[in-house]
Design an enzyme around this catalytic site. Structure first.
Site, PDB file in Angstrom:
ATOM      1  N   LYS A 196      10.916 -41.341   4.273  1.00 15.10           N
ATOM      2  CA  LYS A 196      11.404 -41.003   5.615  1.00 15.10           C
ATOM      3  C   LYS A 196      11.845 -42.296   6.295  1.00 15.10           C
ATOM      4  O   LYS A 196      11.035 -43.045   6.824  1.00 15.10           O
ATOM      5  CB  LYS A 196      10.339 -40.310   6.465  1.00 15.10           C
ATOM      6  CG  LYS A 196      10.958 -39.687   7.706  1.00 15.10           C
ATOM      7  CD  LYS A 196      10.091 -39.688   8.937  1.00 15.10           C
ATOM      8  CE  LYS A 196      10.125 -40.943   9.751  1.00 15.10           C
ATOM      9  NZ  LYS A 196      11.393 -41.323  10.383  1.00 15.10           N
ATOM     10  N   GLU A 271       1.882 -52.247   7.247  1.00 13.52           N
ATOM     11  CA  GLU A 271       2.438 -53.577   7.522  1.00 13.52           C
ATOM     12  C   GLU A 271       3.011 -53.492   8.926  1.00 13.52           C
ATOM     13  O   GLU A 271       3.953 -52.734   9.160  1.00 13.52           O
ATOM     14  CB  GLU A 271       3.491 -53.934   6.475  1.00 13.52           C
ATOM     15  CG  GLU A 271       3.704 -55.425   6.330  1.00 13.52           C
ATOM     16  CD  GLU A 271       4.635 -55.983   7.378  1.00 13.52           C
ATOM     17  OE1 GLU A 271       4.147 -56.708   8.276  1.00 13.52           O
ATOM     18  OE2 GLU A 271       5.826 -55.715   7.311  1.00 13.52           O
ATOM     19  N   CYS A 305       9.611 -58.852  11.558  1.00 16.26           N
ATOM     20  CA  CYS A 305       8.152 -58.986  11.701  1.00 16.26           C
ATOM     21  C   CYS A 305       7.782 -60.454  11.584  1.00 16.26           C
ATOM     22  O   CYS A 305       6.752 -60.872  12.090  1.00 16.26           O
ATOM     23  CB  CYS A 305       7.412 -58.250  10.601  1.00 16.26           C
ATOM     24  SG  CYS A 305       8.005 -56.637  10.286  1.00 16.26           S
ATOM     25  N   GLU A 405       4.072 -58.970  20.794  1.00 16.00           N
ATOM     26  CA  GLU A 405       5.290 -59.009  19.987  1.00 16.00           C
ATOM     27  C   GLU A 405       6.469 -58.523  20.828  1.00 16.00           C
ATOM     28  O   GLU A 405       6.446 -57.424  21.381  1.00 16.00           O
ATOM     29  CB  GLU A 405       5.119 -58.113  18.747  1.00 16.00           C
ATOM     30  CG  GLU A 405       6.268 -58.248  17.782  1.00 16.00           C
ATOM     31  CD  GLU A 405       6.063 -57.465  16.487  1.00 16.00           C
ATOM     32  OE1 GLU A 405       5.600 -56.316  16.561  1.00 16.00           O
ATOM     33  OE2 GLU A 405       6.375 -58.014  15.409  1.00 16.00           O
TER      34      GLU A 405
HETATM   35  C1  UN1 Z   1      10.359 -58.183   8.113  1.00 19.29           C
HETATM   36  O1  UN1 Z   1      10.447 -59.043   8.953  1.00 19.29           O
HETATM   37  O2  UN1 Z   1      10.021 -57.039   8.426  1.00 19.29           O
HETATM   38  O3  UN1 Z   1      10.989 -63.160   4.853  1.00 19.29           O
HETATM   39  C2  UN1 Z   1      10.675 -58.424   6.687  1.00 19.29           C
HETATM   40  C3  UN1 Z   1      11.692 -62.458   5.551  1.00 19.29           C
HETATM   41  C4  UN1 Z   1      12.438 -61.304   4.925  1.00 19.29           C
HETATM   42  C5  UN1 Z   1      11.671 -60.039   5.079  1.00 19.29           C
HETATM   43  C6  UN1 Z   1      11.207 -59.787   6.474  1.00 19.29           C
HETATM   44  N1  UN1 Z   1      12.702 -61.589   3.547  1.00 19.29           N
HETATM   45  O4  UN1 Z   1      11.809 -62.643   6.747  1.00 19.29           O
END
Ligand code: UN1
Length: 514
Positions: A196, A271, A305, A405
């Site tokens: 999804k 995550e 992230c 965040e």
């Molecule tokens: C994310 O930020 O959700 O190292 C993933 C990185 C990318 C992956 C990020 N290869 O920032």
């Protein structure tokens, strides 16, 4: 299904890489069939750089569509689990080749759909390619171990079993890479699944599915259902036949996933957020550190992230770092990501833009923090959701913009007096995804990597730059102990089975007869 529905990757790409007169229509993929939502409802997928550009019409699915997809995946599991893993790997290898051949068009479609600049969408597609080849190779490993028994003529080994049907709920910021981190390890391990994807970026995830279908994944093994978390996600989490939910997204939703999966004892791999930092020590190569800070703070418009939203800088070089950052930020061109001069694209939608602007207001109202540059919507960059790259100075550890965040192009300079203080500030947040330090002193670097609480740690490199064969995930509120990617993904998507073979022809009782 009417012929207007695009079901093949090639035609989907042809019709979405530029703007056709009429937006194409897409369907769910359930049991090898392309089907509309049972309710007949749809939603529009729009370009964040120009919201008048409608990219496609997608099914607004509900619980009944999820039920159908889970049933198809359950049926397909009986065959797929017995399909030899090296043969599964050959399909993934083929998918990797198809992605490589079409990388440029896939990247252009992703920029149109998600907003990040072309160089970055190329990276996103490349990450899916890398994961195809990595997971394909894993088809000839998926190692267990053998170990001696405490009894004579007894043999012990461990093997991996697939879980069964798994549910994968993915975000919009890496619309192909993150689905690939989950779909491909799940496939190689012999699971069947329902994906999804986020409603902001359904097309890039659909293209991955269409390419996997073209490469030869059998009907029912990989199903995709589009629609909101509140209906589709909830139905997936409540379904008893689903053995695991793997989720990437916000902490609030992650908490809900954990709760919703508890009654059925599902495995849950989460995550979630980050409040990542770059530490710049007084002996660092400052130009390199500033390059890293600019890339980590404003790449993907800060919507990673792993974005660096805190720049913890030694007081001795604070003024120099500030001036270098300001000079570099003035050169960051905002606009449509298909223009190769553009360095920063829009944020993903209006709601995201309003949230980022609200955090900027919160920062402006902090007593001692100063807004150095940016701080507003940029309407000159285009009709979309553009926010100026923003830098705050003299931010202290307890301020909200140093704790929460933001997920936008906003970062904060936080002066400190020593490595100890830098580590305390780095660890003084609820998250623990990615940290970085710039220093030429190996002893300082080693202390930092020893003491910092994060799942990813970079020395003389920015907070972004994960590679598919290493574990991706974080400590504290960032996750729940699982990791995407790397060998760890194979652990997430399998159950261990300990096998004991007794060839003694006698009853041997462990712990008693030895
Ligand atoms: C994310 O930020 O959700 O190292 C993933 C990185 C990318 C992956 C990020 N290869 O920032």
């Amino acid at each position: 299904m009417s012929s207007a529905v695009l079901t093949k990757a090639k035609e989907t790409l042809e019709q979405t890489v530029s703007t056709p007169a009429k937006p194409p229509v897409f369907a769910n993929y359930i049991g090898g069939q392309w089907v509309a939502a049972r309710s007949g409802q749809t939603f529009e997928n729009r370009n964040p750089a120009d919201p008048s550009d409608v990219i496609g019409i997608f099914p607004q699915s509900g619980a009944e569509d999820i039920e159908a997809a889970v049933a198809a995946a359950s049926k397909a599991f009986e065959q797929w689990r017995l399909y030899p893993a090296p043969r599964r790997g050959e399909i993934l290898f083929k998918a990797g080749q198809l992605l490589m051949e079409r990388k440029e068009d896939l990247s252009r479609v992703m920029t149109r759909e998600m907003g990040k600049v072309l160089a970055e969408t190329r990276g996103d597609v490349q990450e899916a390619i890398d994961m195809c080849f990595y997971a394909a190779g894993e088809g000839r490993r998926l190692f267990g171990h053998t170990t001696p028994s405490e009894l004579k003529d007894k043999f012990c080994m461990t093997v991996r079993d697939p879980l069964g049907v798994v549910g994968l709920i993915t975000p919009w910021n890496f619309p192909m890479a993150i689905p690939s981190w989950k779909v491909l390890p799940a496939l190689i391990c012999g699971n069947t699944m329902v994906l999804k994807p986020a409603s902001d970026t359904p097309l890039s995830s659909l293209l991955l599915v269409q390419i996997l279908e073209e490469a030869g994944i059998p009907a029912g093994v990989l199903n995709v259902v589009f629609g909101p978390g509140s209906t589709c996600g909830e139905a997936l989490m409540a379904n008893k036949a689903v053995k695991l939910i793997s989720f990437t997204g916000s902490c609030d939703v992650g908490r809900r996933v954990n709760e919703a999966c508890a009654p059925t004892f599902k495995h849950v791999s989460l995550e979630m957020g980050g409040k990542n930092c770059i530490v710049i020590m007084d002996d660092a190569n400052l130009d390199l550190a500033v390059d890293g800070a600019i890339w980590a703070a404003f790449g993907t418009s800060g919507q990673r992230c792993t974005a660096a939203s805190r720049i913890i800088v030694h007081k001795a070089v604070h003024a120099q770092v500030r001036d270098k950052m300001l000079a570099r930020m003035k050169e960051l061109k905002l606009g449509y990501g298909l223009d190769t001069n553009v360095k920063v694209g829009p944020v993903v939608n209006e709601k995201a833009m309003l949230k980022v602007l609200e955090y900027i207001e919160i920062g402006k109202n902090e007593d001692k923090a100063t807004l150095l540059i940016g701080g507003a919507r940029d309407t000159a960059a285009g009709p979309g959701w553009f926010v100026q790259p923003t830098l705050f100075d003299n931010v202290t550890a307890t301020m909200r913009i140093a704790q929460e965040e933001i997920f936008g192009p906003v970062t904060a300079l936080m002066p400190v007096g020593s490595l100890e203080e830098a580590i305390t500030v780095a660890n003084g947040v609820d998250f623990g995804l990615s940290t970085s330090i710039y220093t030429k002193n190996i002893n300082q670097a080693m202390r930092f990597q020893r003491d910092v609480q994060s799942g990813l740690c970079y020395i003389n490199a920015p907070t972004i730059g994960a590679e598919v064969h290493l574990p991706f995930g974080g400590m504290k509120n960032t996750g729940n102990g699982h990791r995407d990617a790397g060998q760890t993904a194979m652990d997430t998507f399998t159950e261990w089975k300990a096998v004991f073979i007794d060839s003694s022809d006698t009853l041997q009782r462990a712990q008693i007869d030895n």
